[in-house]
Write a protein that holds these residues in place. Structure first.
Motif, mmCIF file in Angstrom:
data_model
loop_
_atom_site.group_PDB
_atom_site.id
_atom_site.type_symbol
_atom_site.label_atom_id
_atom_site.label_comp_id
_atom_site.label_asym_id
_atom_site.label_seq_id
_atom_site.Cartn_x
_atom_site.Cartn_y
_atom_site.Cartn_z
ATOM 1 N N GLN A 125 44.695 -36.093 54.672
ATOM 2 C CA GLN A 125 45.344 -36.347 53.386
ATOM 3 C C GLN A 125 46.704 -35.705 53.386
ATOM 4 O OE1 GLN A 125 43.447 -36.200 49.628
ATOM 5 N NE2 GLN A 125 43.199 -38.287 50.351
ATOM 6 N N ILE A 126 47.726 -36.536 53.461
ATOM 7 C CA ILE A 126 49.079 -36.009 53.423
ATOM 8 C C ILE A 126 49.750 -36.525 52.147
ATOM 9 C CG2 ILE A 126 51.307 -35.962 54.620
ATOM 10 C CD1 ILE A 126 48.984 -34.505 56.100
ATOM 11 N N THR A 127 50.386 -35.619 51.437
ATOM 12 C CA THR A 127 51.012 -35.985 50.167
ATOM 13 C C THR A 127 52.399 -36.597 50.397
ATOM 14 O OG1 THR A 127 49.864 -34.118 49.193
ATOM 15 C CG2 THR A 127 51.627 -35.098 47.880
ATOM 16 N N CYS A 128 52.659 -37.697 49.744
ATOM 17 C CA CYS A 128 53.963 -38.355 49.856
ATOM 18 C C CYS A 128 55.047 -37.454 49.252
ATOM 19 C CB CYS A 128 53.930 -39.701 49.125
ATOM 20 S SG CYS A 128 55.558 -40.446 48.915
ATOM 21 N N PRO A 129 56.093 -37.120 50.024
ATOM 22 C CA PRO A 129 57.134 -36.228 49.492
ATOM 23 C C PRO A 129 57.999 -36.951 48.450
ATOM 24 C CG PRO A 129 57.726 -36.973 51.689
ATOM 25 C CD PRO A 129 56.367 -37.554 51.400
ATOM 26 N N ASN A 130 57.844 -38.259 48.393
ATOM 27 C CA ASN A 130 58.668 -39.057 47.491
ATOM 28 C C ASN A 130 58.075 -39.152 46.074
ATOM 29 O OD1 ASN A 130 60.930 -40.803 47.075
ATOM 30 N ND2 ASN A 130 59.516 -42.546 47.145
ATOM 31 N N CYS A 131 56.754 -39.484 46.005
ATOM 32 C CA CYS A 131 56.155 -39.680 44.681
ATOM 33 C C CYS A 131 54.973 -38.748 44.432
ATOM 34 C CB CYS A 131 55.725 -41.129 44.502
ATOM 35 S SG CYS A 131 54.254 -41.570 45.462
ATOM 36 N N GLY A 132 54.549 -37.999 45.437
ATOM 37 C CA GLY A 132 53.464 -37.047 45.224
ATOM 38 C C GLY A 132 52.071 -37.633 45.355
ATOM 39 N N SER A 133 51.980 -38.917 45.702
ATOM 40 C CA SER A 133 50.661 -39.532 45.836
ATOM 41 C C SER A 133 49.977 -39.092 47.140
ATOM 42 C CB SER A 133 50.811 -41.055 45.843
ATOM 43 O OG SER A 133 49.615 -41.654 46.299
ATOM 44 N N ASN A 134 48.631 -39.000 47.079
ATOM 45 C CA ASN A 134 47.874 -38.715 48.306
ATOM 46 C C ASN A 134 47.416 -39.991 48.992
ATOM 47 O OD1 ASN A 134 48.016 -35.942 48.345
ATOM 48 N ND2 ASN A 134 46.244 -35.702 46.993
ATOM 49 N N ASN A 135 47.749 -41.110 48.381
ATOM 50 C CA ASN A 135 47.340 -42.402 48.916
ATOM 51 C C ASN A 135 48.330 -42.837 50.003
ATOM 52 O OD1 ASN A 135 46.099 -44.832 49.296
ATOM 53 N ND2 ASN A 135 46.845 -45.762 47.388
ATOM 54 N N THR A 136 48.243 -42.167 51.164
ATOM 55 C CA THR A 136 49.187 -42.415 52.255
ATOM 56 C C THR A 136 48.418 -42.735 53.527
ATOM 57 O OG1 THR A 136 49.190 -40.100 52.922
ATOM 58 C CG2 THR A 136 50.838 -40.747 51.297
ATOM 59 N N HIS A 137 49.074 -43.352 54.472
ATOM 60 C CA HIS A 137 48.407 -43.518 55.767
ATOM 61 C C HIS A 137 49.369 -43.329 56.938
ATOM 62 C CE1 HIS A 137 50.023 -47.582 55.892
ATOM 63 N NE2 HIS A 137 49.640 -47.654 57.156
ATOM 64 N N MET A 138 48.774 -42.933 58.063
ATOM 65 C CA MET A 138 49.595 -42.654 59.233
ATOM 66 C C MET A 138 49.908 -43.953 59.965
ATOM 67 S SD MET A 138 48.950 -39.961 62.312
ATOM 68 C CE MET A 138 47.757 -40.958 63.224
ATOM 69 N N VAL A 139 51.184 -44.199 60.220
ATOM 70 C CA VAL A 139 51.589 -45.378 60.996
ATOM 71 C C VAL A 139 51.508 -45.036 62.486
ATOM 72 C CG1 VAL A 139 53.457 -47.012 61.462
ATOM 73 C CG2 VAL A 139 53.129 -46.115 59.148
ATOM 74 N N SER A 140 52.001 -43.837 62.834
ATOM 75 C CA SER A 140 51.948 -43.399 64.221
ATOM 76 C C SER A 140 51.992 -41.880 64.256
ATOM 77 C CB SER A 140 53.135 -43.963 65.012
ATOM 78 O OG SER A 140 53.202 -43.358 66.291
ATOM 79 N N GLN A 141 51.223 -41.294 65.149
ATOM 80 C CA GLN A 141 51.250 -39.837 65.238
ATOM 81 C C GLN A 141 52.527 -39.334 65.916
ATOM 82 O OE1 GLN A 141 48.447 -37.992 67.896
ATOM 83 N NE2 GLN A 141 48.010 -39.901 68.928
ATOM 84 N N PHE A 142 53.336 -40.276 66.431
ATOM 85 C CA PHE A 142 54.619 -39.892 67.015
ATOM 86 C C PHE A 142 55.735 -40.467 66.143
ATOM 87 C CE2 PHE A 142 51.621 -39.888 70.537
ATOM 88 C CZ PHE A 142 51.863 -38.640 71.092
ATOM 89 N N GLY A 143 56.682 -39.633 65.779
ATOM 90 C CA GLY A 143 57.739 -40.082 64.881
ATOM 91 C C GLY A 143 59.118 -39.983 65.479
ATOM 92 N N SER A 144 60.120 -39.838 64.607
ATOM 93 C CA SER A 144 61.508 -39.901 65.041
ATOM 94 C C SER A 144 61.926 -38.717 65.914
ATOM 95 C CB SER A 144 62.423 -39.978 63.821
ATOM 96 O OG SER A 144 62.132 -38.888 62.953
ATOM 97 N N THR A 145 61.233 -37.598 65.824
ATOM 98 C CA THR A 145 61.474 -36.452 66.709
ATOM 99 C C THR A 145 60.116 -35.931 67.149
ATOM 100 O OG1 THR A 145 61.417 -34.792 64.952
ATOM 101 C CG2 THR A 145 63.565 -35.790 65.405
#
Ligand SMILES: [Zn+2]
Lengths: 164, 252
Positions: free
Chosen positions: A123-143
């Motif tokens: 459960q990761i909280t969206c830093p934009n709207c605070g929702s916990n309804n998020t999902h992982m697209v990829s465990q590897f990101g921009s860095t």
């Protein structure tokens, strides 16, 4: 200058050195500066890399040397230490707050990512709207330090500073 | 410093594994099947090259010749490289790359877990640091084996073929030279042979989940640690070493 003053001044200077990839957080907040001490007049600054292959590591070391130089802190010696390895638990609370303000979800506590590594949903909280309804697209990101998430509520993609 | 040959060879071998596999995966940059996986592979490549720097910097200090990590990476020829053969195999298709990463990551995770207890402080520190990253690699490659294996007829067929093709290079992961056996006695290196049963059962568990079959016992190819490489390594070095060899004093 009295030793303790010099060490305190060095910490102040280091607080102004920013991470080149997340320019709102200092190398102190990130936990990259492991220790500052005085060794017979020479200031010893121990730093530790985040990810082994983090391209910012060299830039960070150079920036630290430059900042200490500018502040007339010579003689000093910046040394890289590997052990104990850097972990996201070393990021200060202040640093986590700044990450979130910058739009990067700060690392959840270790247990959450350990569970995720075992295959459970985290459960990761969206830093934009605070929702916990998020999902992982990829465990590897921009860095190397980030995973790529998407918020199902506000539909914004965001970076998550993953636990290490 | 007088040269501790056994330790130099062992550390170089670990650095070369990370360097050569890191270089291989980096070849996917800009060619991944989808953007997220392109990024994933580039990240894994970065981690491995970072790990290679730590080992090779240490190996340079052990060389007795004050070599830098760059000297180690760019100023040695094929016969001096000690990486496992599996790390130098070409990328092939995506299934081949996943199969190579999968067998290596499963070994890497077990090896680093044990190497954390090394009596050599530098190796122990590198292992502790690298293990955190390799935990992510291992999860990624295993997920893809399952996704492709338990996927469409075509993806399953490709994944099975890739596992079958790579299999003959997995035996080398558990071989030990006489020098290494001495280092195992001193607690510098973990006993690689002892890791094999856990590797076998983990690989079997994941292949089962992927509805793939475990290849049977077959003849195993080895030689990398002692400098006997496939023809592929020379091509990697030609590309990787060209710039520093052509322009020895080049800087950014
Ligand atoms: Zn949101």
């Amino acid at each position: 200058m009295v030793e303790t003053d010099r060490i305190a001044k060095a910490w102040e200077v280091l607080e102004t050195v920013e991470d080149p990839e997340i320019p709102v957080i200092s190398v102190v907040d990130l936990g990259i500066v492991r220790d500052v001490s005085d060794d017979d007049g020479t200031l010893k600054v121990n730093i530790t890399p985040t990810y082994s292959g983090c391209p910012a590591t060299q830039v960070i070391e150079d920036s630290i040397v430059e900042a200490l130089d500018k502040a007339d802190m010579r003689p000093f010696d910046v040394k890289t230490v590997l052990s104990p390895p850097w972990s996201t638990a070393m990021i200060r609370e202040e640093g986590k707050r700044k990450l979130k303000e910058y739009g990067i979800a700060p690392p959840a506590d270790d247990a959450v990512d350990k569970k995720a590594l075992m295959g459970e949903e985290r459960q990761i909280t969206c830093p934009n709207c605070g929702s916990n309804n998020t999902h992982m697209v990829s465990q590897f990101g921009s860095t190397p330090c980030k995973a790529h998430f998407k918020c199902k509520e506000c539909l914004e993609p965001f970076d998550y500073f993953k636990c290490l | 410093m007088s040269k501790d040959t056994a330790r130099y060879n062992a550390v170089t071998h670990l650095g070369d594994n990370a360097l050569i596999l890191g270089h291989r995966i980096s070849e996917w940059c800009g060619h991944g099947p989808v953007l997220e996986q392109d990024i994933a592979m580039t990240n894994i490549a970065l981690d491995l090259i970072g790990q290679a720097r730590m080992y090779l910097e240490y190996a340079g200090r052990l060389s007795g010749e004050e070599k830098s990590d760059d000297d180690m990476a760019y100023r040695r020829d094929v016969l001096d490289f000690k990486n496992f053969l599996v790390t130098e195999l070409p990328n092939g298709d995506y299934a081949d790359t996943i199969a190579r990463q999968f067998v290596f990551d499963q070994w890497h995770f077990l090896f680093l877990s044990a190497l954390q207890q090394s009596t050599d402080e530098t190796l122990s520190a590198i292992a502790q640091k690298s293990l955190k990253e390799v935990t992510y690699h291992k999860r990624w490659s295993a997920e893809w084996v399952v996704r492709l294996g338990d996927g469409t007829d075509e993806s399953k067929e490709k994944m099975q073929r890739a596992i079958d093709d790579i299999w003959m290079f997995t035996g080398e992961l558990f071989t030990q030279t006489d020098e290494e056996k001495e280092l195992v006695k001193k607690g510098v290196l973990p006993n690689a042979e002892a890791l094999k049963s856990t590797w076998d059962s983990e690989v079997k568990r994941i292949l089962d989940e992927a509805t793939l079959s475990l290849p049977g016992d077959e003849w195993m190819q080895s030689g990398g640690k002692t400098g006997y490489h496939t023809e592929h390594l020379g091509f990697i070095l030609a590309e990787m070493q060209f710039l520093p060899r052509a322009y020895p004093d080049a800087t950014w």
